[in-house]
Write an enzyme that holds these catalytic residues in place. Sequence first.
Site, PDB file in Angstrom:
ATOM      1  N   GLU A 171       0.821  -1.213   0.000  1.00  0.00           N
ATOM      2  CA  GLU A 171       0.000   0.000   0.000  1.00  0.00           C
ATOM      3  C   GLU A 171       0.859   1.270   0.000  1.00  0.00           C
ATOM      4  O   GLU A 171       0.618   2.196   0.766  1.00  0.00           O
ATOM      5  CB  GLU A 171      -0.956  -0.004   1.198  1.00  0.00           C
ATOM      6  CG  GLU A 171      -1.923  -1.166   1.162  1.00  0.00           C
ATOM      7  CD  GLU A 171      -2.987  -1.132   2.248  1.00  0.00           C
ATOM      8  OE1 GLU A 171      -2.672  -0.673   3.356  1.00  0.00           O
ATOM      9  OE2 GLU A 171      -4.110  -1.585   1.988  1.00  0.00           O
ATOM     10  N   GLU A 187     -12.641  -2.350  12.097  1.00  0.00           N
ATOM     11  CA  GLU A 187     -12.648  -1.519  10.893  1.00  0.00           C
ATOM     12  C   GLU A 187     -13.766  -1.924   9.935  1.00  0.00           C
ATOM     13  O   GLU A 187     -14.397  -1.070   9.319  1.00  0.00           O
ATOM     14  CB  GLU A 187     -11.281  -1.649  10.208  1.00  0.00           C
ATOM     15  CG  GLU A 187     -11.192  -0.957   8.880  1.00  0.00           C
ATOM     16  CD  GLU A 187      -9.829  -1.132   8.213  1.00  0.00           C
ATOM     17  OE1 GLU A 187      -8.942  -1.754   8.821  1.00  0.00           O
ATOM     18  OE2 GLU A 187      -9.666  -0.649   7.083  1.00  0.00           O
ATOM     19  N   ASP A 198      -8.514  -8.905   3.861  1.00  0.00           N
ATOM     20  CA  ASP A 198      -8.253  -7.817   4.799  1.00  0.00           C
ATOM     21  C   ASP A 198      -9.264  -7.728   5.931  1.00  0.00           C
ATOM     22  O   ASP A 198     -10.146  -6.881   5.890  1.00  0.00           O
ATOM     23  CB  ASP A 198      -8.238  -6.493   4.027  1.00  0.00           C
ATOM     24  CG  ASP A 198      -7.474  -5.417   4.758  1.00  0.00           C
ATOM     25  OD1 ASP A 198      -7.079  -5.664   5.904  1.00  0.00           O
ATOM     26  OD2 ASP A 198      -7.282  -4.338   4.179  1.00  0.00           O
TER      27      ASP A 198
HETATM   28  C1  BDP Z   1      -6.145  -2.117   5.990  1.00  0.00           C
HETATM   29  C2  BDP Z   1      -6.421  -0.780   6.602  1.00  0.00           C
HETATM   30  C3  BDP Z   1      -5.249   0.156   6.528  1.00  0.00           C
HETATM   31  C4  BDP Z   1      -4.003  -0.525   7.036  1.00  0.00           C
HETATM   32  C5  BDP Z   1      -3.783  -1.824   6.285  1.00  0.00           C
HETATM   33  C6  BDP Z   1      -2.631  -2.632   6.850  1.00  0.00           C
HETATM   34  O1  BDP Z   1      -7.530  -0.223   5.930  1.00  0.00           O
HETATM   35  O2  BDP Z   1      -5.570   1.304   7.284  1.00  0.00           O
HETATM   36  O3  BDP Z   1      -2.892   0.302   6.909  1.00  0.00           O
HETATM   37  O4  BDP Z   1      -4.911  -2.640   6.409  1.00  0.00           O
HETATM   38  O5  BDP Z   1      -2.901  -3.606   7.529  1.00  0.00           O
HETATM   39  O6  BDP Z   1      -7.145  -2.981   6.445  1.00  0.00           O
HETATM   40  O7  BDP Z   1      -1.472  -2.324   6.593  1.00  0.00           O
END
Ligand code: BDP
Length: 744
Positions: free
Chosen positions: A330, A434, A406
């Site tokens: 990401e 979340e 996720d």
């Molecule tokens: C996702 C979240 C994000 C996190 C990412 C992670 O939306 O905020 O940074 O995972 O685990 O679920 O790195």
Amino acid sequence: MHTSFANALAALLLAGAIGLAAAAPAASAAPAGAPATAARTQHTAPDEDGYKLWLRYQALAPAAQERLQAQARSIVLAAAATPTTSAAIAELQRGLAGMTGTAPPQASALADGALVLATPASMPSLDAALKAELAQLGQEGYLLRATRLQGRAVTLIAANADTGLLYGAFAWLRAAATGVAPEARSAPGLQLRLLNHWDNLDRHVERGYAGASIWDWWALPEIVDSRYTDYARANASLGINGTVLNNVNAKPEVLTAAYIAKAAAVADVLRPYGIRVFLSARFSTPLELKETDTADPLAPAVQAWWKNKADEIYRAIPDFGGFLVKANSEGQPGPQDYHRSHADGANMLAAALAPHHGIVMWRAFVYAPHPDPKTDRARQAYEEFKPLDGKFASNVIVQVKNGAIDFQPREPFHPLFGAMPHTPLMMEFQITKEYLGFSTDIAYLGTLFSEVLDSDTMQRGQGKGPTVAQVLEGGDAPRQLTGMAGVANIGVDRNWTGHHFDQANWYAFGRLAWNPQASAQHIAKEWAAQTFGNDDRVQQQVVQMLMMSRETVVDYMTPLGLHHLMGTAHHHGPAPWVNDLERPDWNPVYYHRAARDGIGFDRTASGTNALDQYAPALARLYADPRTTPDRYLLWFHHLPWTYTMASGRTLWAELLWHYDRGVAGARDLQARWEALRGAVDARRHAEVAQRLRRQVINAELWRNACIAYFQSVSGLPLPPGVAPPPQSLDAYKAIHFPYAPGRG
Ligand code: BDP
């Protein structure tokens, strides 16, 4: 022998070794064991704000008070006095004062009715059988016994080290508070039992729904909030032994001298409670701080920088745990920026930490920055990590999310579990919700965590294991490192977690990290008894609410294996129609693939074949929709709307049935709680009731918006008895939540 014990004890007493912290004032609440009828008719329970979590130590019923007093007329420390034994004694005094409603027991010489904390080193007279048992329990395990020492009838908490004594003290208090016999002995199934705080240095918590970060970086290191001590007590009561203070999306500044000093101040508070501090490290830190001109892990200057940095950290925090790293994920920097592998990156950091016995937790949550539209995001972590099996240094552990996408309300377990026999893997669960309704919806995650942990990887064939829990515990080959991390749901809200019921998720995580094979229901009972008291009716109702809650959320959000249908970025509310985001695999339509012909993601051989990443026995079983559990059906299969389910309903009717069951479940939660009005203190009752009203609204929104959308795609009528959504699809699409909390 006896004399040496007495001498040792006398010496400790003389040396003032026994910590006599001021006990908390005795609780004034109505006896938790009072008959349910009394609780129903009287509004006697004083208001509580939830700050004490499950460590309320409410006065027990008179008979239980007497029994408890008889077991702990005095406290005897037969172990070297340390800050940790002081913490254990202070907690015992606090707990006993609260539960018996009397002054806390004091230190004394060994006598009948004493509560004795002993290590074999300080108490050589300990019975040989006990010593043999202790020898199996490591530094953190403990024994609890009613036994005789030097002819005296005592309650014994024995361990090999002070941390074990602290855990034993908490276990004994827990048993007293819940009215059950304590477990005779216990030792953790996993070594690393960590919270991961996604807390930024400006106190914004990524995916945090309980207020700002408890870590007041600005005030530290001179100003140290007393809340850190209560945080440590709560975690130690569960056996959590480490905490990563900052967000995995880390800033370089956290590794500068100023922030190391701040982290050291927190570490000083947590240390007596057996909790070590870790930090998330940004891979490009030296480059961004302009102290190197590359972050290439194979560059000697970079390696030297990290080595010096590790030395600097350990000078400030001698028991520093190590680094957690999110790399090449990401948009975060990582070794692949220099055409190096995850192993190259992890091993470079590991080499810097190794002389200090520090570790690297390298996250496997990765997906390609420029996705091939034909590929499947669910496949990518496995594709990147499986070839690296056996290539990581011995002080590296790969941290894998519970599922391949996720933290969804439901996912099958991640295919990496069981697939990397030569690499230690630790679990990453998300405690903060979340994707499960933030801190407004009740969703007990004990059931989610256990569902994953109990999953059969089928590496040895169907029904033959190992389960995910067994993989974590080391499987067939004992591992140097084992662990479980939970993304914390803690903030500065008075009750720590926003929703009183979300405390149960922190609790369940800790208890499962200690014993990954524990029962979610048993944990729910423990939590309910400690949090709301021993009134049977309250306890049973709360446990039922907890146990049904996660399935209820799955029903109204993502039934039958659907996933990632949430609103863009903030992940609140339904948005199954979204199809225009920058990356195809951020769009809900990518995941549900609903069209006129049917719904679901084909991950079998005719689709992306992500199924192939599982053990052959499991892959064979799930290749056929008939032998795929309904709960994962649309995760693995794209099926016609008219497909006949095991229930006899069509897939379309089944989907609608789940949405309706979800709304009914939310209303049921509300009704169950309403029935406890007067049996739970008014403040906590009202605070939960408000959130349950909101949960019903959220459930209805999910149900209505999803039905409106999927009907527009399927073109099918609603079967008789299914209420049409009250608004048009366009009206649902027009609902936005621009200021939803917790964004990244
Ligand atoms: C996702 C979240 C994000 C996190 C990412 C992670 O939306 O905020 O940074 O995972 O685990 O679920 O790195």
